[in-house]
Design an enzyme around this catalytic site. Structure first.
Site, PDB file in Angstrom:
ATOM      1  CE  LYS A 203      17.353  -4.185  -6.304  1.00  0.00           C
ATOM      2  NZ  LYS A 203      17.813  -3.500  -7.443  1.00  0.00           N
TER       3      LYS A 203
ATOM      4  CB  SER B  93      17.228  -1.980 -10.237  1.00  0.00           C
ATOM      5  OG  SER B  93      15.872  -2.055  -9.646  1.00  0.00           O
TER       6      SER B  93
END
Length: 838
Positions: free
Chosen positions: A760, A717
């Site tokens: 996140k 990511s």
């Protein structure tokens, strides 16, 4: 020999060597080994054997007795751990001086002569000498030594003093008592003392023999009692009498009242018959009795009446848990489906009963084979309940997985049983041990049902992702039968050896990570994911649940201590780092205990906990959360990451330097992150013109670093973050400090979806970020974000890396597949992709 000798000292632990006695000695201490080597190097091979006052490893001169035995070393056998040698005592001696030389002790020894009796022909002295000989021979025989061996040893010495030393050397005495004998120089006094100890040991042996005889007589009485009891049983059987008051009959009555399956009934009756035949005195009787008691205590027929009210269930879940909206919705849906299926099955059963209702007349037709084969009406309801899915609660520690299972049991009106499977490495933990093993017992499933006292509890299998595997079997494989509705109707525990129906048990499992669960086991369960709490939720949970509980546990009242919202937020942000609230509750407890101490000491009467007071009580903050950068920089991009403890931001730094065009990666990056960096490097080189990067920049080395180098990092990511930092460093364009990003990048510049979006984004909000970039395919994940958090963020879903760079780099636009710097127009620059899609 001279009257004075200078010879090595041999320290002895728990041993006193007498003159005229040969004893085997083991030596392993370095100082002792050096002393022996020094003695062996001389012609006489003499050592001075001195007993230690205490059994210690390190020898000091003050820790040794002064009187010892001058001894000669005989046979020596060397080994890996030291030496084995035979020492023969020559004569007594006194150490005048002990010093250390050459790594061992050396003594100046003066010989000590015996003090002879005044008159060896005195009748009293002769009687004492003969009595000692007689008693020594008696002691040797009572100790089990052959008579001829004893006589041969005793008759080999005529001198009274030497004889006393010989006998003393074989007596079971303490070191101080032996040393006292060694230091006794008078022969008549030494004979007297040795005789006292010999007679005492003879008395001890006689007492032991008496005790042994009494024990044997008692055992004989018990055997006689067993024989008489067996005769009594036979007489009662012949007379047709029964002993209704025995425990065995009570156990048989309890077993008879159970509605056991045919196979179980057959096994129980067989074991009960064996128990009656062999009697309670047999060793096997206790094994059989324990087995039958386990069977009698199991809930074969006991069930809890299930009541499912969807509104009440929702109220209970809301009362017990704050937030967790998706989880509570899934649980309520599960209960609603279960209630409706049971209701429909009951209705269908009633209709079938009304259509086929037999009449109580003689003309009633006999049932056909088809009627006989049809199941009873109640079976449909049971099947509806048995086919319910098995829920698997997956999430980080402390987010409420176990407490939600408790709430399910409360909402359904069922008992609750929890079994922790963390660390279980043996199949017997699930299935139990066979009764042939000593100390065998049922497995945890059967024990849990016995504890619940009902056959349909809510059964929590905690920490299923932490099951181990060993040579004793795989407990995860044993769980396959337990959690399979098609098999668990006849679950057979190894200890019981008879099937038990688990189909009415509602199993709920918990885990922290799905990756630790074997695929066949995971396939039998429906996953319900628990995500971490945001800061506002943690503060609300603390206010509603944690603070009142800790205040009660510390003996305080709500008037004596109150927590302000900013104080709780301080604890959340700077003293805990977790997805759940366990550590938060511990920190609240610490604050409450410190306040309680001050109140008990009459320093204060009440406390209002503020952020400043938290720092005063708990000390400096344990954590320093990552905050967004303060200004725009070249080569520094802000990414986002996710761990089981929650989400946060991270910085990716890129810096060119003179070199050979190589890529340098640091920061404990995993293989996947390294591949992402190489993919970004290749993309930049392939599209240098479109990215406004001069070709000569690729002759430089590029160093990419992710701070917090002590922490391992991995995952795809960070791909677009690395690409942004890399392009910024090579092109000289600054990256905006108020924007964070996450997403995987390909060589073609495509932005692929990633996981942990909710966590996140919550971490980005906590760090002060106002804008985020996420993959376009992750846009549906925004629905999981709390409304308050959604309002605080501007989210940019993207599909291509060009969109990312246009958003992240200053003064850059993205149009028609081209990056436009300043006042450039699409026709002025080349596209990022050779086949731009209009």
């Amino acid at each position: 020999m001279t009257d004075r000798l200078t010879i090595p000292v041999l320290p002895l632990r728990d041993v006193v060597l007498f003159p005229g006695v040969t004893a085997p000695i083991g030596a392993g201490r370095p100082m002792t080994l050096k002393a022996i080597e020094a003695a062996l190097a001389t012609e006489e091979k003499l050592v001075f054997a001195l007993a230690q006052r205490e059994n210690v490893e390190q020898v000091a001169t003050e820790g040794l007795y002064r009187v010892g035995t001058i001894a000669r070393i005989g046979q020596v056998q060397r080994g890996m751990s030291g030496m084995q040698l035979l020492l023969h005592g020559e004569e007594r001696g006194m150490a005048l001086q002990v010093v250390e030389e050459g790594g061992h002790l050396v003594a100046i020894v003066r010989k000590m002569e015996d003090l002879p009796a005044r008159d060896v022909h005195d009748p009293a002295f002769e009687a004492l000498h003969k009595e000692l000989r007689t008693r020594a021979a008696e002691l040797g025989q009572k100790s089990g030594l052959p008579e001829e061996v004893v006589q041969q040893v005793l008759n080999g010495i005529d001198e009274p003093g030497r004889f006393a030393d010989l006998v003393a050397g074989y007596l079971d005495l303490s070191t101080p008592e032996r040393q006292e004998m060694l230091e006794t120089l008078g022969v008549d006094e030494r004979l007297r003392r040795v005789l006292v100890h010999v007679q005492r040991q003879i008395a001890v042996l006689d007492a032991q023999e008496d005790i042994k005889s009494q024990v044997q007589e008692e055992l004989g009485e018990r055997q006689r009692e067993v024989y008489l009891r067996e005769q009594l049983k036979t007489i009662r059987r012949e007379l047709g009498e029964e002993d209704d008051g025995t425990e065995l009959d009570e156990l048989a009555e309890r077993l008879a009242g159970l509605e056991l399956p045919p196979a179980a009934r057959k096994e129980v009756d067989r074991e009960l018959g064996r128990l009656r035949r062999i009697g309670r005195e047999s060793m096997e009787s206790q094994v059989i009795r324990t087995f039958l008691e386990h069977v009698a205590e199991l809930p074969w027929n006991t069930t809890d009446q299930e009541h499912i009210d969807v509104l009440e269930a929702q109220r209970i879940l809301d009362e017990d848990h704050y937030a967790l909206g998706d989880v509570k919705d899934r649980v309520v849906e599960f209960l609603a489906v279960r209630a409706l299926r049971a209701l429909r099955a009951d209705t269908e059963a009633k209709h079938q009963a009304e259509r086929v209702e037999p009449t109580a007349t003689e003309d009633t037709a006999a049932p056909t084979d088809e009627d006989e084969g049809s199941p009873p009406a109640a079976t449909n309801t049971d099947e509806a309940r048995k086919q319910s899915p098995i829920l698997l609660f997956v999430g980080p520690p402390g987010v409420g997985k176990t407490s939600v299972a408790k709430s399910i049991a409360r909402a359904m009106g069922r008992k609750y049983v929890r079994v922790s499977l963390g660390g279980a490495r043996d199949e017997a933990d699930i299935r139990g041990h066979r009764r042939t093993y000593v100390g065998a017992m049922p497995g945890r499933i059967i024990q849990g049902l016995k504890q619940a006292g009902t056959r349909n509890p809510v059964f929590l299998l905690d920490e299923v992702d932490k099951l181990g595997v060993s040579f004793q079997g795989d407990p995860a494989s044993a769980l396959l039968e337990v959690l399979d509705p098609a098999q668990n109707e006849s679950f057979t525990d190894h200890y019981l050896g008879i099937p038990f129906d688990l189909s009415e048990v509602m199993f709920v499992a918990t885990a922290n990570l799905i990756q630790g669960i074997p695929a066949p086991l995971l396939d039998r369960m429906e996953i319900v994911e628990f995500s971490g709490y945001i800061e506002a939720e943690k503060v609300a949970i603390a206010e509603r649940y944690l603070v009142p509980r800790q205040v009660r546990q510390t003996g305080l009242t709500g008037e004596e201590i109150t927590f302000t919202g900013p104080a709780l937020l301080e604890l959340v942000q700077r003293y805990t780092r977790e997805s759940g609230v366990r550590q938060l509750e511990r920190e609240i407890g610490r604050v409450a205990r410190k306040v309680a101490r001050r109140i008990a000491a009459a320093e204060i009467t009440a406390a209002k906990v503020t952020p400043k007071m938290v720092r005063d009580l708990l000390g400096r903050p344990k954590l320093h959360p990552e905050e967004k950068a303060k200004w725009d920089e070249v080569g520094t991009a802000t990414g986002m990451y996710y761990t089981p403890q929650g989400g946060d931001i991270m910085f990716v730094e890129a810096s060119p330097m003179r070199g050979k065009g190589e890529l340098v990666l640091t920061g404990q990056l995993g293989d996947v992150m390294k591949e992402s960096a190489r993919a970004a490097w290749t993309y930049a080189r392939a599209h240098a013109a479109a990215l406004h990067i001069p070709e000569d920049r690729f002759d430089l080395d590029l160093h990419i670093h992710v701070p917090a180098g002590a922490i391992p990092k991995d995952g795809p990511s960070a791909g677009i973050t690395m690409a942004t930092a890399l392009v910024s460093a090579l092109s000289g364009r600054e990256v905006r400090h108020d924007i964070a990003m996450t997403g995987e990048v390909t060589l073609r510049g495509r932005v692929l979806p990633i996981g942990g979006v909710k966590e996140k984004l919550l971490g980005a909000i906590r760090a002060g970020i106002t804008q985020v970039i996420i993959p376009k395919l992750n846009e549906p994940d925004l629905d999981d974000l709390p409304k308050e958090a959604r309002k605080r963020l501007t989210v940019h879903p993207v599909e291509e890396l060009g969109e990312v760079l246009a958003l992240a780099l200053k003064d850059v636009r993205y149009s028609e597949g081209r990056l436009l710097f300043g006042d450039e127009k699409p026709g002025d620059v080349v596209p990022l992709h050779s086949t731009y899609r209009h």
